[in-house]
Design an enzyme around this catalytic site. Structure first.
Site, mmCIF file in Angstrom:
data_model
loop_
_atom_site.group_PDB
_atom_site.id
_atom_site.type_symbol
_atom_site.label_atom_id
_atom_site.label_comp_id
_atom_site.label_asym_id
_atom_site.label_seq_id
_atom_site.Cartn_x
_atom_site.Cartn_y
_atom_site.Cartn_z
ATOM 1 N N LEU A 148 41.271 4.768 -28.923
ATOM 2 C CA LEU A 148 40.955 4.360 -30.286
ATOM 3 C C LEU A 148 39.484 3.994 -30.302
ATOM 4 O O LEU A 148 39.002 3.282 -29.418
ATOM 5 C CB LEU A 148 41.821 3.167 -30.704
ATOM 6 C CG LEU A 148 41.798 2.773 -32.179
ATOM 7 C CD1 LEU A 148 42.340 3.909 -33.044
ATOM 8 C CD2 LEU A 148 42.636 1.509 -32.395
ATOM 9 N N ASP A 149 38.771 4.488 -31.300
ATOM 10 C CA ASP A 149 37.341 4.251 -31.423
ATOM 11 C C ASP A 149 37.017 2.763 -31.304
ATOM 12 O O ASP A 149 37.758 1.916 -31.805
ATOM 13 C CB ASP A 149 36.897 4.760 -32.801
ATOM 14 C CG ASP A 149 35.530 5.391 -32.769
ATOM 15 O OD1 ASP A 149 35.176 6.004 -31.753
ATOM 16 O OD2 ASP A 149 34.818 5.255 -33.770
#
Length: 312
Positions: A148-149
């Site tokens: 996840l960024d």
């Protein structure tokens, strides 16, 4: 299909939740490296300097499979494995806890805050979901099944045992996980929603922003407006694919750049210190899938909320 053999266990323990680096000495048909030191200098001096390599050798920082320190003058042996710990640069602590919405003998579902990277990489090593949860939960083999960024908050699925990781990674690869995001962005009454956005997204290594270009679509997102208040809207985003920055790119292309996005539509200079008062308004809200090990259906929901859309 033959399963790949697991690498040998590291003779060094983790440090701050981070594994030691493993180095396998390559073939040397020309005899360029009479000793281990010559190879380590060729391999690492460009990054950390020859003097630092020599100091690490003198301090016994490089070890062999038996855990013994490697001497600088040891003859070079191709195929030999060495381990060492990197020097960690000081990191600014992310001042938010990593939530845990589910934990069992196989899985940990983390609720990641904004600004915290998922895995050790680049400037972010100890301030990551993996490193922090390994320490806090005493789970040294914990690994994420996906990423996840760093600027996005929300759910990250992690596996407790490395042997299970492939099964859960395959779910994401084969698009068998339903992912639902929530975002806050400008509201445009002229824009007909819901709609499905498809485009070709290209992300070049070393370039911060991804871009759309002509060609066959490799990304797909559904955009739904949940509600609006004045100039802002709250959106449900349903990605069918997982390109880098996909949701941010698609929302920007619709003329709805996410609130506090430092990349789209304009790449802002990287700040010396994080501005924790301006988190990107994007949240990985829901994960749904059928467990590939037990066949059990799972649905997990983040307990976090986007600050630009407070409850009333």
């Amino acid at each position: 299909m033959r399963r790949r053999a697991r690498p040998p266990a590291a003779p060094l323990p983790q440090r701050d939740g981070v594994d030691p680096v493993r180095v396998r000495l390559p073939e040397d048909p020309d005899g360029a490296w009479p000793t281990v030191r010559e190879h380590l200098l060729d391999r690492f001096a460009g990054a950390i300097g020859a003097g630092r390599v020599d100091v690490m050798l003198a301090e016994g920082r490089f070890v062999g499979e038996d855990g013994g320190a490697v001497r600088a003058d040891e003859p070079y042996t191709a195929g030999r494995r060495l381990w060492f710990h990197r020097d960690f640069a000081p990191e600014e602590p992310v001042p938010y806890p990593v939530g845990v919405v589910h934990r069992d003998e196989r899985l940990v579902v983390a609720d990641k805050p904004h600004f915290l990277a998922t895995t050790p990489r680049g400037r972010h090593i100890t301030q990551t979901v993996v490193a922090r949860l390994r320490r806090e939960l005493d789970l040294p083999e914990l690994q994420p099944a996906h990423r996840l960024d760093r600027l996005t908050a929300g759910l990250v699925l992690c596996v407790v045992r490395p042997d299970d990781r492939g099964a859960y990674q395959t779910l994401f690869r084969d698009r068998l996980v339903r992912k639902e995001y929530e975002a806050v962005a400008p509201y445009d009454p002229r824009l007909a929603l819901p709609r499905t956005v498809r485009s070709r997204i290209v992300k070049e290594r070393g370039v911060i922003a991804a871009r759309e270009e002509p060609g066959p679509a490799n990304s797909e997102s559904r955009v739904e407006l949940l509600e609006h208040r004045g100039a802002l809207g709250r959106y449900r985003l349903l990605p069918a694919t997982g390109r880098t920055h996909q949701l941010r790119v698609h929302m920007n292309a619709l003329g709805l750049p996410l609130v506090n996005d430092p990349v789209y539509p304009v790449v802002e200079p990287e700040p010396e210190h994080e501005d924790y008062a301006r988190p990107l308004q994007l949240l990985a809200k829901t994960l749904e899938f059928t467990d590939p090990v037990t066949g059990e259906p799972h649905r997990f929901e983040s307990g976090l909320r986007l600050s630009a859309w407070p409850d009333r």
